[in-house]
Motif scaffolding. Structure first.
Motif, PDB file in Angstrom:
ATOM      1  N   ALA A   1      10.117  -0.985   4.133  1.00 21.37           N
ATOM      2  CA  ALA A   1      10.684  -1.659   5.305  1.00 21.37           C
ATOM      3  C   ALA A   1       9.742  -1.559   6.501  1.00 21.37           C
ATOM      4  N   THR A   2       9.203  -0.385   6.740  1.00 22.98           N
ATOM      5  CA  THR A   2       8.319  -0.204   7.900  1.00 22.98           C
ATOM      6  C   THR A   2       6.978  -0.904   7.682  1.00 22.98           C
ATOM      7  N   GLU A   3       6.517  -0.958   6.428  1.00 22.50           N
ATOM      8  CA  GLU A   3       5.268  -1.667   6.147  1.00 22.50           C
ATOM      9  C   GLU A   3       5.399  -3.144   6.513  1.00 22.50           C
ATOM     10  N   ALA A   4       6.502  -3.756   6.113  1.00 23.17           N
ATOM     11  CA  ALA A   4       6.718  -5.168   6.423  1.00 23.17           C
ATOM     12  C   ALA A   4       6.941  -5.386   7.920  1.00 23.17           C
ATOM     13  N   ALA A   5       7.699  -4.491   8.550  1.00 23.36           N
ATOM     14  CA  ALA A   5       7.944  -4.613   9.987  1.00 23.36           C
ATOM     15  C   ALA A   5       6.643  -4.472  10.766  1.00 23.36           C
ATOM     16  N   ARG A   6       5.798  -3.554  10.320  1.00 22.90           N
ATOM     17  CA  ARG A   6       4.507  -3.351  10.995  1.00 22.90           C
ATOM     18  C   ARG A   6       3.625  -4.593  10.861  1.00 22.90           C
ATOM     19  N   ALA A   7       3.771  -5.303   9.741  1.00 27.96           N
ATOM     20  CA  ALA A   7       2.986  -6.521   9.528  1.00 27.96           C
ATOM     21  C   ALA A   7       3.498  -7.674  10.366  1.00 27.96           C
ATOM     22  N   GLY A   8       4.703  -7.556  10.929  1.00 26.74           N
ATOM     23  CA  GLY A   8       5.216  -8.590  11.814  1.00 26.74           C
ATOM     24  C   GLY A   8       6.511  -9.239  11.395  1.00 26.74           C
ATOM     25  N   PHE A   9       7.137  -8.791  10.279  1.00 31.87           N
ATOM     26  CA  PHE A   9       8.452  -9.329   9.927  1.00 31.87           C
ATOM     27  C   PHE A   9       9.403  -9.074  11.088  1.00 31.87           C
ATOM     28  N   ASP A  10      10.174 -10.094  11.448  1.00 36.33           N
ATOM     29  CA  ASP A  10      11.067  -9.973  12.602  1.00 36.33           C
ATOM     30  C   ASP A  10      12.291  -9.123  12.296  1.00 36.33           C
ATOM     31  N   ASP A  11      12.800  -9.231  11.060  1.00 36.57           N
ATOM     32  CA  ASP A  11      13.966  -8.455  10.631  1.00 36.57           C
ATOM     33  C   ASP A  11      13.673  -7.832   9.275  1.00 36.57           C
ATOM     34  N   ILE A  12      14.355  -6.735   9.004  1.00 32.54           N
ATOM     35  CA  ILE A  12      14.479  -6.197   7.645  1.00 32.54           C
ATOM     36  C   ILE A  12      15.952  -6.306   7.280  1.00 32.54           C
ATOM     37  N   LEU A  13      16.227  -7.016   6.200  1.00 33.10           N
ATOM     38  CA  LEU A  13      17.610  -7.224   5.764  1.00 33.10           C
ATOM     39  C   LEU A  13      17.793  -6.572   4.394  1.00 33.10           C
ATOM     40  N   TYR A  14      18.524  -5.466   4.379  1.00 34.77           N
ATOM     41  CA  TYR A  14      18.773  -4.774   3.110  1.00 34.77           C
ATOM     42  C   TYR A  14      19.816  -5.535   2.282  1.00 34.77           C
ATOM     43  N   ASP A  15      19.596  -5.553   0.982  1.00 35.18           N
ATOM     44  CA  ASP A  15      20.592  -6.018   0.027  1.00 35.18           C
ATOM     45  C   ASP A  15      20.798  -4.883  -0.969  1.00 35.18           C
TER      46      ASP A  15
ATOM     47  N   GLN B   1       0.812  -1.210   0.000  1.00 34.40           N
ATOM     48  CA  GLN B   1       0.000   0.000   0.000  1.00 34.40           C
ATOM     49  C   GLN B   1       0.847   1.262   0.000  1.00 34.40           C
ATOM     50  N   VAL B   2       2.165   1.102  -0.160  1.00 35.12           N
ATOM     51  CA  VAL B   2       3.030   2.274  -0.285  1.00 35.12           C
ATOM     52  C   VAL B   2       2.679   2.973  -1.605  1.00 35.12           C
ATOM     53  N   PRO B   3       2.304   4.246  -1.569  1.00 30.71           N
ATOM     54  CA  PRO B   3       1.810   4.915  -2.772  1.00 30.71           C
ATOM     55  C   PRO B   3       2.730   4.805  -3.982  1.00 30.71           C
ATOM     56  N   LEU B   4       4.043   4.984  -3.799  1.00 25.53           N
ATOM     57  CA  LEU B   4       4.949   4.948  -4.940  1.00 25.53           C
ATOM     58  C   LEU B   4       5.027   3.549  -5.536  1.00 25.53           C
ATOM     59  N   ALA B   5       4.959   2.515  -4.709  1.00 28.67           N
ATOM     60  CA  ALA B   5       4.979   1.142  -5.216  1.00 28.67           C
ATOM     61  C   ALA B   5       3.773   0.882  -6.103  1.00 28.67           C
ATOM     62  N   LYS B   6       2.626   1.402  -5.717  1.00 36.65           N
ATOM     63  CA  LYS B   6       1.415   1.244  -6.525  1.00 36.65           C
ATOM     64  C   LYS B   6       1.498   2.086  -7.796  1.00 36.65           C
ATOM     65  N   GLU B   7       2.024   3.291  -7.673  1.00 36.56           N
ATOM     66  CA  GLU B   7       2.098   4.216  -8.814  1.00 36.56           C
ATOM     67  C   GLU B   7       2.956   3.666  -9.940  1.00 36.56           C
ATOM     68  N   ILE B   8       4.086   3.031  -9.615  1.00 34.95           N
ATOM     69  CA  ILE B   8       5.020   2.571 -10.651  1.00 34.95           C
ATOM     70  C   ILE B   8       4.778   1.112 -11.043  1.00 34.95           C
ATOM     71  N   GLY B   9       3.773   0.497 -10.457  1.00 36.08           N
ATOM     72  CA  GLY B   9       3.449  -0.883 -10.811  1.00 36.08           C
ATOM     73  C   GLY B   9       4.366  -1.918 -10.213  1.00 36.08           C
ATOM     74  N   ALA B  10       5.040  -1.582  -9.125  1.00 40.97           N
ATOM     75  CA  ALA B  10       5.972  -2.534  -8.504  1.00 40.97           C
ATOM     76  C   ALA B  10       5.260  -3.543  -7.617  1.00 40.97           C
ATOM     77  N   ALA B  11       4.119  -3.163  -7.051  1.00 39.16           N
ATOM     78  CA  ALA B  11       3.436  -4.016  -6.088  1.00 39.16           C
ATOM     79  C   ALA B  11       2.761  -5.192  -6.779  1.00 39.16           C
ATOM     80  N   LYS B  12       3.169  -6.399  -6.418  1.00 38.77           N
ATOM     81  CA  LYS B  12       2.591  -7.623  -6.964  1.00 38.77           C
ATOM     82  C   LYS B  12       1.763  -8.304  -5.876  1.00 38.77           C
ATOM     83  N   ASN B  13       1.353  -9.511  -6.147  1.00 36.95           N
ATOM     84  CA  ASN B  13       0.526 -10.218  -5.176  1.00 36.95           C
ATOM     85  C   ASN B  13       0.941 -11.690  -5.110  1.00 36.95           C
TER      86      ASN B  13
END
Length: 521
Positions: free
Chosen positions: A341-355, A252-264
């Motif tokens: 990162a915060t969207e996933a953490a808020r959903a309950g992901f235990d870690d955010i690991l950047y690559d 639901q991050v606006p930019l992800a939706k705007e550029i078509g990055a958000a999949k399902n």
């Protein structure tokens, strides 16, 4: 008769003149030509810093040139600023003082106009004391106890808290930030500030990598879940955003939706609930700055500053394809990744690991990062600081995957391990034996010597991270290139990690196919 009347008039005039002379001084004293001292009350306690706001004014601007200002009977070199006098910077010791403004009377023999302020100076700020906080679960409330001696007001994370007569205060925060900001102020206006580090020792993990699409395939997902049931792993690393720029769930991050990055590919909340119910930790891998979807959308919409460019001002490719890298120095690019990162953490992901939390490889002279101030290494570290504050507020740990060469060559890709280790909870080195050149760390053929190259390279990482709260959790090669990698090669890498006191690991296989026998005791 006429003479008496004239004499009486003369006497009356004389009396009136005498009365005028007697009354005039009283008028001058009660109305001192509008002379005033502004910015300082009488009888107050203040500090030297607050005295910078003092101004002297008079009813007539022309009188200001004649005003004399003294502090404790010592003249001050004031400066005229329009319709007021400004005092010079004052260095005043603690104690009682008197400020006097005097306007000489133009009528000889009459008293001058004077205005004074008697005040006390207190330059000593409150004394803050507290202890660093150690936590074991970033999702549980944390309690801070401290003392602010001499403070009238204390704030924690910008909110005022109660202070008792001894200066003690206690506050509980619902989730522990990376640092707790404290402010204190006394009656004189003196301020003190402090930062309480919140050390969150990562619990470690035994994990395997899964892409978003792989998770949708039962033939790939179920064997991994069975490995967890059998106790071979305790964590699954699942892509949030991958190398293509795709976000694996309906973000639901606006930019992800705007550029078509958000999949399902998977349900964000559903997968967290499923894994936590099974007692499995979930780590979200977020490919930060290698992002062709965002880069292309940005360039084609005229937002060129979001994209890493070559010396000619065109999108940098460097073998990764068109529009490969977004610009880590761009505010919108940083905010986009932190929002995911915060969207996933808020959903309950235990870690955010950047690559790919780095700049592209190559000569720095051939690259342009619009808006960058300072070095790429510092820019990356600043991004990690912002990220940890954001994800920690949602109860998650933060990690950073880094190139193996970064430990000795930080400027080649913008990853300074010593600096980064202070900004994250763990460093995840990609020390795949197949990726090292011959002779690294004195190992003639690293791909054929997984134990030696793993042990020696991780020792270098441990040295760089020493003295920080970060732990080292290495990526382990579970794929084959020139040399077949199976159980023996994987176990050799794990043995090399254990030689450095490291029991955690992340297995990487791009195809997401893992053999339980590789981890069997």
């Amino acid at each position: 008769m006429g003479t008496r009347w004239q004499n009486s008039v003369l006497v009356l005039v004389t009396i009136l003149a005498t009365m005028a002379v007697a009354v005039t001084p009283v008028v001058v004293q009660s109305l001192p030509f509008g002379l005033a001292i502004q910015g300082l009350g009488d009888g107050v306690t203040t500090n030297a810093e607050s005295l910078r706001a003092i101004r002297v004014t008079a009813a007539r601007d022309s009188d200001l040139d004649r005003v004399v200002v003294t502090l404790d009977d010592q003249s001050l070199a004031t400066r005229r600023d329009g319709s007021r006098l400004i005092l010079p910077p004052l260095k005043i010791d603690d104690g009682a003082h008197t400020l006097l403004a005097r306007l000489p009377n133009e009528v000889p023999g009459l008293p001058d106009a004077e205005v004074s302020r008697t005040f006390s100076v207190d330059n000593t700020p409150p004394e803050l004391s507290f202890q660093p906080i150690e936590i074991t679960d970033p999702r549980k409330p944390v309690t801070l106890r401290g003392t602010a001696k001499g403070a009238d007001k204390v704030t924690v994370q910008g909110e005022e808290v109660k202070v008792n007569e001894f200066g003690n205060f206690t506050v509980t925060l619902p989730t522990p930030p990376a640092k707790i900001e404290i402010g204190a102020q006394d009656a004189a206006g003196n301020r003190a500030a402090g930062r309480v580090p919140v050390h969150a020792r990562h619990p470690g993990m035994r994990a395997v990598h899964m892409s978003g699409q792989a998770w949708t395939a039962p033939a790939l997902r179920e064997p991994v879940l069975q490995m967890a049931r059998n106790g071979l792993i305790d964590t699954i690393e699942l892509d949030i955003k991958d190398e293509s720029g795709e976000v694996g769930y309906a973000s639901q991050v606006p930019l992800a939706k705007e550029i078509g990055a958000a999949k399902n590919y998977y349900d964000l909340n559903g997968v967290v609930e499923q894994l936590h119910r099974a007692g499995i930790r979930i780590v979200g891998r977020l490919v930060a700055f290698r992002d062709p979807i965002l880069a292309r959308a940005s360039w084609e919409s005229g937002r060129h500053d979001r994209v890493v460019q070559n010396a000619d001002g065109q999108p940098w490719a460097g073998g990764y394809g068109d529009y490969a890298f977004t610009n880590f120095a761009n505010r919108e690019v940083r905010d986009y990744n932190i929002a995911l990162a915060t969207e996933a953490a808020r959903a309950g992901f235990d870690d955010i690991l950047y690559d790919y939390v780095r700049r592209p490889e190559g000569s720095i002279e051939q690259l342009r990062f619009p808006g960058l101030t300072g070095t790429p290494e510092q820019g990356i570290a600043d991004f990690l600081t912002e990220s940890r504050n954001a994800v920690r507020a949602e109860g998650a740990y933060l990690g950073a995957s880094v190139f193996g060469i970064a430990v000795s060559r930080p400027t080649q890709i913008g990853q300074d391990i010593t600096v980064m280790a202070r900004k994250v909870d763990y460093i995840a080195p990609m020390i795949y034996p197949s990726h090292w050149g011959s002779g690294e760390y004195g190992v003639s053929d690293p791909e054929s010597q997984p134990l030696e190259i793993t042990q020696r390279s991780l020792a270098a990482f441990a040295e760089k991270a020493a003295g920080t709260q970060s732990v080292i959790i290495p990526w382990i090669q579970a794929f084959s290139m020139r040399v077949h990698y199976g159980r023996d090669q994987i176990r050799a890498q794990l043995d090399g990690a254990r030689a450095n006191g490291i029991d955690s690991f992340l297995l990487w296989n791009a195809s997401c196919k893992y053999d339980p026998a590789d981890l069997a005791p």
